[in-house]
Design an enzyme around this catalytic site. Structure first.
Site, short mmCIF file in Angstrom:
data_model
loop_
_atom_site.label_atom_id
_atom_site.label_comp_id
_atom_site.label_asym_id
_atom_site.label_seq_id
_atom_site.Cartn_x
_atom_site.Cartn_y
_atom_site.Cartn_z
N HIS A 120 -39.67 17.53 -4.86
CA HIS A 120 -41.06 17.55 -5.29
C HIS A 120 -41.95 17.48 -4.05
CE1 HIS A 120 -44.78 16.02 -7.16
NE2 HIS A 120 -44.29 16.38 -8.33
N ASP A 197 -35.92 9.71 -4.31
CA ASP A 197 -36.95 9.89 -5.34
C ASP A 197 -36.26 9.86 -6.70
OD1 ASP A 197 -38.80 10.80 -7.18
OD2 ASP A 197 -39.28 12.65 -6.11
N GLN A 200 -37.38 11.38 -11.82
CA GLN A 200 -36.79 12.07 -12.96
C GLN A 200 -35.51 11.42 -13.45
OE1 GLN A 200 -38.19 14.49 -14.69
NE2 GLN A 200 -39.96 14.57 -13.34
N LYS A 223 -43.05 8.34 -16.29
CA LYS A 223 -41.87 9.15 -16.58
C LYS A 223 -40.87 8.39 -17.45
CE LYS A 223 -43.01 12.29 -13.31
NZ LYS A 223 -43.41 13.69 -13.56
N CYS A 361 -44.64 21.66 -8.72
CA CYS A 361 -44.77 20.92 -7.46
C CYS A 361 -43.48 21.03 -6.64
CB CYS A 361 -45.12 19.45 -7.71
SG CYS A 361 -46.78 19.21 -8.34
#
Length: 403
Positions: A120, A197, A200, A223, A361
């Protein structure tokens, strides 16, 4: 908890758009919120609205107690070693910026920063800015033809002794899952600082930061069925303690004079100003919601639904899938023949189907796939087979209209 009862906890899903019941397949962008999250935030504003930590009155004491209790929930939720390793931010983006800014003094001219090619933008741009400040060099970790990280190429890059390795746990655009525990281990052997990260991943996987053994792990509340405007930065205590603060001001200080300022201890040192109190409390309610679910059953259902979605799109014909694997998490990226993704998304919306269209993104990833963008359908705990069937029926009508 049966699925219908679960869906009924999300008030947004009960609405219709232009006469069509809402079919929400954009959870990867932001998840819907269960009633208990909404209620927890409303309760704070109605009864406990006060700033945290500083006041002597009861409202502030109640607000502080609720706020800090969420830090303890998060420590347990991701298996951090201590509550001081949990830093509240406004989202994944701020979490990564906090780390990238805070590491400035640790990075030298020519230092190598490796970044996941499917990352991202929030896990690319802050490192580029760090490179501008320090003279560091950015190199992407290549992908294989099937859109997985190329492990051989990664190992070759590690021979160059990178200072930082920034990874995605799950691709937001494709849903592909990286073996982050293995990748982090290899990066650490090469002496790199590691950041993952997890935006998700956090709602779909059981995350254990001590098992992954990364230096930093970041994610957002919105999220994982929580509110927008709240994020989490986990860091190993020694690594967090070495960061220079991104923001300074109130709350993060111990003493201030016009001659000098002494910063507070963690976690306060990295949480300047009035925090997003209601959002933290809402995140705590989201954790309660997730932990009350039959986790193994939910994960199995989500995997089954995603595979069903992939298979149904393939059977439809004239649909191109990108990075589709049976072990993907949460999302399917696709295009309808050579039709513009935005046209497909608009026609789906006219039938009550909400999907994401664009570059997600992840423009470098789109460039590597020779795409200007694509559509993405993504699922959550509230998604059912009927949603997928409605989506496929709508895609059939879009196909008939456009092709």
């Amino acid at each position: 908890m049966d699925l219908q009862t679960l869906r009924s906890q999300f008030p947004t899903l009960a609405q219709s758009n232009d006469g069509y019941p809402l079919c929400y397949l954009d959870t990867a962008a932001t998840s819907q919120k269960p009633q208990q999250v909404i209620d927890a935030m409303n309760h704070y504003y109605q009864y406990d609205n006060a700033n945290v930590h500083r006041a002597a009155h009861q409202l502030s004491a109640r607000a502080t107690s609720q706020y800090e209790a969420v830090r303890d929930k998060l420590r347990q939720f991701i298996n951090a070693n201590s509550r001081e390793e949990i830093i509240f931010t406004h989202g994944t983006t701020e979490s990564i910026n906090t780390v990238a800014n805070g590491l400035t003094a640790h990075i030298k001219q020519g230092s190598l920063i490796l970044i996941d090619s499917a990352a991202h933008h929030a896990n690319i741009v802050p490192w580029q800015e760090l490179a501008k400040r320090t003279g560091a060099v950015i190199k992407p970790i290549p992908l294989t033809q099937d859109c997985r990280l190329d492990i051989d190429a990664f190992e070759a890059l590690l021979q160059q002794n990178p200072a930082i390795v920034a990874l995605s746990h799950v691709s937001n655009a494709l849903g592909t899952v990286n073996p982050v525990k293995e990748l982090v281990s290899k990066a650490k052997q090469a002496g790199a600082i590691t950041l993952v990260d997890g935006a998700q991943a956090i709602a779909h996987l059981n995350v254990d930061v001590q098992s992954i053994d990364c230096d930093f792990y970041v994610f957002s509340g919105h999220k994982m069925y929580g509110p927008t405007g709240i994020g989490v930065l986990y860091g190993r205590f020694d690594m967090l303690d070495s960061l220079s603060p991104l923001m300074t001001g109130g709350e993060m200080i111990k003493t201030v004079s016009f001659e000098a300022t002494e910063f507070n201890q963690l976690p306060n040192r990295l949480e300047a100003g009035t925090p997003p109190i209601a959002e933290v409390i809402g995140l705590g309610a989201a954790i309660d919601f997730i932990q009350a679910l039959p986790t193994a059953q939910i994960h199995a259902k989500e995997r089954e639904l995603l595979n069903y979605l992939q298979d149904a799109l393939e059977k439809l014909g004239d649909v191109v899938l990108y990075g589709a694997h049976k072990d993907n998490i949460g999302a399917v990226a696709f295009n309808l023949a050579d039709e513009h993704h935005q046209d497909v998304g608009i026609l789906l919306d006219q039938q009550g189907i909400a999907v994401r269209c664009g570059h997600h993104c992840a423009m470098p990833l789109m460039q590597s796939l020779s795409l200007k963008g694509c559509c993405r359908a993504s699922i959550g705990v509230y998604t059912n087979k009927a949603d997928i069937d409605r989506f496929i029926a709508a895609m059939e009508s879009v196909k008939e209209l456009l092709l």
